[in-house]
Design an enzyme around this catalytic site. Sequence first.
Site, short mmCIF file in Angstrom:
data_model
loop_
_atom_site.label_atom_id
_atom_site.label_comp_id
_atom_site.label_asym_id
_atom_site.label_seq_id
_atom_site.Cartn_x
_atom_site.Cartn_y
_atom_site.Cartn_z
N ARG A 245 30.63 58.05 12.25
CA ARG A 245 31.51 57.06 11.66
C ARG A 245 30.44 55.88 11.83
NH1 ARG A 245 36.17 54.04 11.69
NH2 ARG A 245 36.24 52.34 13.48
N CYS A 309 55.32 58.73 -2.23
CA CYS A 309 56.95 58.75 -1.64
C CYS A 309 56.90 59.06 -0.35
CB CYS A 309 57.81 59.58 -2.72
SG CYS A 309 57.55 58.98 -4.34
#
Length: 379
Positions: A245, A309
């Site tokens: 990271r 959704c």
Amino acid sequence: MTIPTAALHTAAERFGTPLYVYDAAELDAALARVRAAFGPARVYYAMKANPNLSLLRRLHGAGVGFECVSSGEIARAEAVGAIGPQLLVNGPAKSDAEYAAGARLSATFIVDRVEEVNLLPPQSRALVRVNPALAVSTHDHLATGAAGSKFGVTLQQAPNVLDALRVAGHTALGLHVHIGSAIRDAHDFTAAFGRLSELRQQTGPLAVLDAGGGWGLDADLYGIAREAWATAGVFGAELWVEPGRYLVARAGTLLTRVVGSKRAGRNFCLVDAGMTELMRPMLYGAVHPVQALWDGQERENWDIAGPACESGDLLARDIPLPHPKRGELLAIGEAGAYGAAMSSNYLTRSRPAEALWNGEKWSLIRRRETPQDVWAAEV
Ligand SMILES: Cc1ncc(COP(=O)(O)O)c(C=O)c1O
């Protein structure tokens, strides 16, 4: 973010959105910060953070090795020319194919459990991953060195595993520790390295200490480096590190277009990227900086909602924005790590394109998938 706003608009127009953009200068700067803090430590980039081949080539060219955790990652490392001492093969449940690929490329293996001593290819070079059994300052899903975590051998087992490796004809290089990701408090590293140091009496001197990665973006790298080198010194070892990271997060930005807005209990700014492009907010409650690339005087707080959704499909909450208008661009920052890498085809969404900014111009480093790409392996 250092990419000029005009260039971001150009990229969005040229390559479409959602789009991951990377700033090569920031990638180089992050590596320079690591090298300044850690001095002669060997750097292995944990490519799980972002395995794009163009980024790997750039890091390989700068002398960085790779930590790989799957056959696919090993194949990527090989594709950019990494071999032998430039390769670490890690993972808690390695397959036969992963052992074979690692052996073919003369990689160093990171042993994660006692039984692996007998699974390693003959005459392997190996480190033993130790779980220091510590609680750390990060999200539970990102903590890998806590008691009860599935990673590594216990402190009690570690000296025996080193001995067993030698007896089995392998080269036992030393110890490995990685306590988690996005760790905010440097004291966590001090505690973990301290536990390893206690093993010195039983292990004797070792050739290598691998101190892992996991550094939060604002972590005190110099403090972590000081502790890591002190621990390496206890063993008379050289130091290896595995940042993921830290090297790529700030270099990357996710560009997404506003699709519309909605007021329904809360203010929703609807955008064309969501959990399928950037899963971290939903998975870890990760907070990313969000910047509107349009003007406007009055600001209100908006939740940034994606098209899936799924009610959890929110990229950020309570972001002060001028009124969002369809077609405007939002830049979601610190998205270079575990962003594109974790993007998915859920809902038959095409994974986004990726583009690299070199300070003057863009290059497309991954084209946007088509629906046909997504179902290509199906019959
Ligand atoms: C063994 C190991 N090393 C390095 C890393 C990189 O961690 P980060 O991206 O937080 O630096 C990871 C991440 O999961 C890891 O498991």
